[in-house]
Design an enzyme around this catalytic site. Structure first.
Site, mmCIF file in Angstrom:
data_model
loop_
_atom_site.group_PDB
_atom_site.id
_atom_site.type_symbol
_atom_site.label_atom_id
_atom_site.label_comp_id
_atom_site.label_asym_id
_atom_site.label_seq_id
_atom_site.Cartn_x
_atom_site.Cartn_y
_atom_site.Cartn_z
ATOM 1 N N VAL A 140 1.247 -0.637 2.791
ATOM 2 C CA VAL A 140 0.901 -0.518 1.373
ATOM 3 C C VAL A 140 0.532 0.929 1.015
ATOM 4 O O VAL A 140 0.883 1.435 -0.051
ATOM 5 C CB VAL A 140 -0.283 -1.466 1.039
ATOM 6 C CG1 VAL A 140 -0.697 -1.332 -0.423
ATOM 7 C CG2 VAL A 140 0.081 -2.912 1.370
ATOM 8 N N ASP A 170 6.239 -3.501 -7.940
ATOM 9 C CA ASP A 170 7.252 -3.037 -8.898
ATOM 10 C C ASP A 170 8.117 -4.215 -9.365
ATOM 11 O O ASP A 170 8.467 -4.328 -10.544
ATOM 12 C CB ASP A 170 8.135 -1.973 -8.232
ATOM 13 C CG ASP A 170 7.303 -0.911 -7.542
ATOM 14 O OD1 ASP A 170 6.639 -0.149 -8.239
ATOM 15 O OD2 ASP A 170 7.291 -0.885 -6.294
ATOM 16 N N HIS A 198 9.271 3.276 -3.462
ATOM 17 C CA HIS A 198 8.129 2.955 -4.331
ATOM 18 C C HIS A 198 7.609 4.288 -4.887
ATOM 19 O O HIS A 198 6.595 4.830 -4.450
ATOM 20 C CB HIS A 198 7.044 2.223 -3.533
ATOM 21 C CG HIS A 198 5.785 1.997 -4.315
ATOM 22 N ND1 HIS A 198 5.737 1.216 -5.443
ATOM 23 C CD2 HIS A 198 4.519 2.482 -4.154
ATOM 24 C CE1 HIS A 198 4.506 1.218 -5.937
ATOM 25 N NE2 HIS A 198 3.752 1.984 -5.177
#
Ligand code: NAD
Ligand code: LMR
Length: 344
Positions: A140, A170, A198
């Site tokens: 993460v 997202d 990301h």
């Protein structure tokens, strides 16, 4: 006479060991209750929760442990707070690697590379040394794709397929933006795709997405009836959403990140819903979409028996191709920068 309590009857599975790093931080604070309550690994799955943070955060971690105990959650068998990787990574079934520095207003996520990537090299090596070879690892901490790649490379004895990074936030953002635009609940929108990084080059693609409305499934372009929005503001809104949250809160997203982590890990554990795909950053080698090998790239996936499969055969038009190539190019650059920092 004492009879078995229904809750204790459900505690017959062996506990699984789940690590959350950055456990004294803000995402963890929104995440730990859901894990310990059975919302991720199942309502009959006992859990040993391992909480790793850095030494100065141990007093805060003590408070988190107290709160978990005070929740009196029947599935939570043990909580192990630690600042030592040899304790934190031992015999893990699942590892959720959150611990790292978040970006501040005005930064891109890749600006965190220098500060964060070393953490993921160390933790990849610790996974290699101490965790089960079947461990499922979700990265993460930002920049999530490249950190995940470094962790996977640093753990050569664990299959690269066991590593993934979070782009579900997202995915959820894209789903929700379309749902709000059409005026339907978010679960009426499915099969959006987040391709790539990301980061602000990610490509939220709705060419294959559908909206359930008036009793039938309608392609998103027909449901929204505003191609300019779908190819313009919709994409930039999703790409820039993390920055918009930081600007508003002066802190990066936490509640929505925790929810996305739960969605991601639950789908790894139990599989994706029938007839639907989700987005996840996974190791790119051998894909059919012309994405360079040796990246962690977000693709559309289905998952069954804890094994993901890229959804092949989606038609990619020139608009999509350009955006997929741009986000891949950024990931190649990030990978090369990370490797030059670390010599992995
Ligand atoms: P935070 O600052 O509130 O918490 C981070 C925690 O990590 C702190 O307690 C810190 O002490 C700890 N930490 C730092 N180095 C560590 C190490 N080596 N080992 C263990 N713990 C360590 O930050 P946050 O808001 O919880 O965000 C954490 C990370 O997640 C950031 O990098 C942020 O950018 C990222 N993030 C990613 C997504 C995504 O969708 N991929 C979404 C939101 C946030
Ligand atoms: C997000 O997307 O909200 C997180 O990655 C935090 C950030 O830095 O944008």
């Amino acid at each position: 006479m004492l009879t078995d309590h229904p809750a204790s009857l459900s505690l017959q599975l062996d506990p699984i060991k789940v690590l959350v790093t950055g456990a004294a931080g803000q995402i963890a604070y929104s995440l730990l209750y859901s894990i310990a309550n059975g919302d991720v690994f199942g309502k009959d799955q006992p859990i040993i929760l391992v909480l790793l943070d850095i030494p100065p955060m141990l007093p805060v971690l003590d408070g988190v442990v107290m709160e978990l105990q005070d929740c009196a959650l029947p599935l939570l068998r043990e909580v192990i707070p630690t600042d030592k990787v040899e304790v934190g990574f031992k015999d893990l079934d699942a590892a959720i690697l959150v611990g790292s520095m978040p970006r501040k207003e005005g930064m891109e996520r890749k600006d965190l590379l220098k500060a964060n990537v070393a953490i993921f090299k160390t933790q990849g090596a610790a996974l290699d040394k101490y965790a089960k070879k079947t461990v499922k690892v979700l990265v993460v901490g930002n920049p999530a794709n490249t950190n995940c790649l470094i962790a996977a490379k640093s753990a050569p004895s664990i299959p690269k397929e066991n590593f993934s990074c979070l782009t579900r936030l997202d995915h959820n953002r894209a789903r929700s933006q379309v749902a709000m635009r059409v005026g339907v609940p978010s679960d009426c929108v499915k099969d959006v795709v987040i391709w790539g990084n990301h980061s602000s080059t990610q490509y939220p693609d709705v060419h294959h997405a559908k909206v359930q409305m008036q009793g039938k499934e309608v392609p998103v372009f027909d449901a929204v009836k505003d191609d300019a929005w779908l190819k313009g503001d919709f994409i930039t809104t999703v790409q820039q959403r993390g920055a918009a949250v930081i600007k508003a809160r002066k802190l990066s997203s936490a509640m929505s990140a925790a929810k996305a982590i739960c969605d991601h890990m639950r789908d790894i554990w139990f599989g994706t819903p029938e007839g639907e795909f989700i987005s996840m950053g996974i190791y790119s080698s051998g894909n059919s979409y012309g994405v360079p090998d040796d990246l962690i790239f977000s693709f559309p996936l289905t998952i069954k028996n804890k094994t993901w499969k890229i959804v092949d055969g989606l038609e990619i038009n020139d608009f999509s191709r350009g955006k997929m190539d741009a986000t891949a190019a950024e990931l190649v650059e990030e990978r090369d920068t990370a490797i030059s920092f670390l010599s992995v």
